[in-house]
Design a protein around this motif. Sequence first.
Motif, short mmCIF file in Angstrom:
data_model
loop_
_atom_site.label_atom_id
_atom_site.label_comp_id
_atom_site.label_asym_id
_atom_site.label_seq_id
_atom_site.Cartn_x
_atom_site.Cartn_y
_atom_site.Cartn_z
N ASP A 1 51.69 45.67 76.68
CA ASP A 1 51.74 44.69 75.61
C ASP A 1 52.73 45.18 74.55
O ASP A 1 52.46 46.13 73.80
N VAL A 2 53.90 44.54 74.50
CA VAL A 2 54.97 44.99 73.62
C VAL A 2 54.55 44.90 72.15
O VAL A 2 54.79 45.82 71.36
N ASP A 3 53.87 43.81 71.77
CA ASP A 3 53.43 43.64 70.37
C ASP A 3 52.47 44.75 69.97
O ASP A 3 52.55 45.31 68.87
N GLU A 4 51.54 45.06 70.87
CA GLU A 4 50.57 46.12 70.61
C GLU A 4 51.30 47.43 70.34
O GLU A 4 50.97 48.16 69.40
N ALA A 5 52.31 47.73 71.17
CA ALA A 5 53.08 48.96 71.01
C ALA A 5 53.75 49.01 69.63
O ALA A 5 53.67 50.02 68.93
N ILE A 6 54.40 47.92 69.25
CA ILE A 6 55.13 47.91 67.97
C ILE A 6 54.16 47.98 66.80
O ILE A 6 54.42 48.63 65.79
N LEU A 7 53.02 47.30 66.92
CA LEU A 7 52.04 47.28 65.83
C LEU A 7 51.48 48.66 65.55
O LEU A 7 51.21 49.01 64.40
N LEU A 8 51.29 49.47 66.59
CA LEU A 8 50.52 50.70 66.42
C LEU A 8 51.34 51.97 66.41
O LEU A 8 50.98 52.94 65.74
N ALA A 9 52.46 51.99 67.13
CA ALA A 9 53.08 53.29 67.42
C ALA A 9 54.14 53.70 66.41
O ALA A 9 54.72 52.88 65.70
N ASP A 10 54.42 55.04 66.36
CA ASP A 10 55.55 55.56 65.60
C ASP A 10 56.81 55.47 66.44
O ASP A 10 57.91 55.38 65.92
N ARG A 11 56.62 55.56 67.77
CA ARG A 11 57.75 55.61 68.68
C ARG A 11 57.34 54.88 69.95
O ARG A 11 56.21 55.05 70.41
N VAL A 12 58.24 54.07 70.47
CA VAL A 12 57.94 53.33 71.70
C VAL A 12 58.88 53.80 72.79
O VAL A 12 60.10 53.90 72.58
N LEU A 13 58.31 54.12 73.96
CA LEU A 13 59.11 54.53 75.11
C LEU A 13 58.98 53.48 76.19
O LEU A 13 57.92 52.88 76.35
N VAL A 14 60.05 53.26 76.93
CA VAL A 14 59.97 52.38 78.09
C VAL A 14 60.19 53.23 79.33
O VAL A 14 61.15 54.00 79.41
N LEU A 15 59.26 53.10 80.26
CA LEU A 15 59.34 53.85 81.51
C LEU A 15 59.83 52.89 82.59
O LEU A 15 59.24 51.84 82.81
N THR A 16 60.94 53.25 83.22
CA THR A 16 61.48 52.41 84.28
C THR A 16 61.67 53.26 85.52
O THR A 16 62.39 54.27 85.48
N GLU A 17 61.01 52.89 86.58
CA GLU A 17 61.12 53.59 87.86
C GLU A 17 60.99 55.10 87.70
O GLU A 17 61.80 55.87 88.20
#
Lengths: 306, 245
Positions: free
Chosen positions: B191-207
């Motif tokens: 949930d992208v919104d959840e990540a932005i609402l809560l986190a200091d840093r967001v990482l995306v894991l791809t493969e």
Amino acid sequence: MTPASASLASTASVDALAACEGDLAWEADRSTDPTGLGLVDPRTQGIVPAAASRVPRWLQRLLGPVALIVAWQVLSMAEIFDARTTPGPATVLNTAFVMLGSGELQAHVLASLGRVLHGLAVGVALGVAGALVSGLTRWGENLIDANMEILHAVPNFAFLPVLIAWFGIGEEPKVALISLSVCIAVYINTYSAIRNVDASLVEAARTFGVGRRELITAVILPGALPGFLVGLRLALTAAWLALIFAETINAPAGLGRMMSDAREYFRVDVIFVLLGIYALLGLFSLALARFLEARLLSWRRAFDGA
Amino acid sequence: MALEQPDFGTVGGPLAVQALDVRKAFRDHAVLRDLSLEMRPSEFVALLGRSGSGKSTFLRVLGALDAEVEGHIRVPRRRAVVFQDPRLMPWLSVLRNVTLGLPQTQETRQRGLATLAEVGLHDRAQAWPRTLSGGEAQRVALARAMVREPQLLLLDEPFGALDALTRIRMHALLKDLYQRHRPAVLLVTHDVDEAILLADRVLVLTEGRISLSAPVEVPAPRSRSDPRFAALRRRLLSELGVDAD
């Protein structure tokens, strides 16, 4: 959940099917439908009956047995049944009172009950101990489980001659046969219940630093309890079945002894009394098992109610 | 191959998590490919990724639930995991579930009750877990994690099974608990919104590797109507292969 409401729940779908056979008004009735849109009251359309009968469910369920006994009595009074091979319910009841009056019936029932309880105590203890050792340890599984599988595969009563050879013809082989049947039923169910405790719960417990002892007492054993109770229920049935076989060996007292005496003197009425006693004891055992389940698994009740 | 990957996941200073070149494969399918992640103490990191990207696998590695992995990994001793399903023992009371694995003393009991009060379930301490709603059960799972005062809190899609309204309340509760106890948090979510609402840093894991690391520079209280929120959201979604428009 009480037994009555449990049976209510299990028969709800049957009631629903019966309701289906009633009038399903697919076409709108103009007189009760002023809108003319073909709208109907959903409460008259559902397949769920609106209200349960006011007669308690357990009383309704008595109908079958009562009808059977009435029909039996009528056929006996009409002399369609031969009184020598099929005495009527009144005759059987009378015989039962005579046997009760002389104290003969009580003495024999107590003798049999004693054997069953003795066998249950030994069998449950051995079955649970075996299931714990082989359910909780790899070496225990290697040592015990295959042997129990083999014991399970052999019809228990085939062991009777061996038990007589080992223990003679006293009380011991009788109790041993009952213990064996009970032990196997309890072991098989408890062992598989221990092995089938929800792995995700065990994993969660491990991540919270639950040690081996707490894992067993707070997670695995309570998780296996429902399976153990299923085993106990089967064991109760198995115990009464084993009793009948066990009491064919030189029993000085007991239901089996009465049965063989009745057969010898062709007292069909006594045989029917004994069949009734077996039925009562069996039903009582099942009620006991249900009571234990309701008491020990109260955490489950919340789920049924939700 | 490893050289081509920029070190998106690494930070300087004291660390709560250090994972370098983590590799894991199921048969010949690589799940984690030279994944590196460092987290500061009390840092709140959200890990986004499509299903099958390896994000839950990585969380399980950090939570000591999966040891079949290569690479250099260091995590604090005091860790706690909250799973997507609450995983409460249905035969133990709510309070006993919270204090699972702790020495059973009066002091533990008091701490358990205090933590239940923090998640608003003080009065359900003696209830059976199956009488709880989905949101309440997950709050108990959070209490069970927080009562241990973890230095690292691992959340594996903890709100994924909850309805939208309950999820909003859980976000507020989690933020509250985080601010009070300040553990390092790794939140795995899709949930992208959840990540932005809560986190200091967001990482995306791809493969199996981190393909994007973005600090969240939306001032509190974070609002979806903030243009910076929308911009980051668009960037993350496009990294996840979703066209936001």
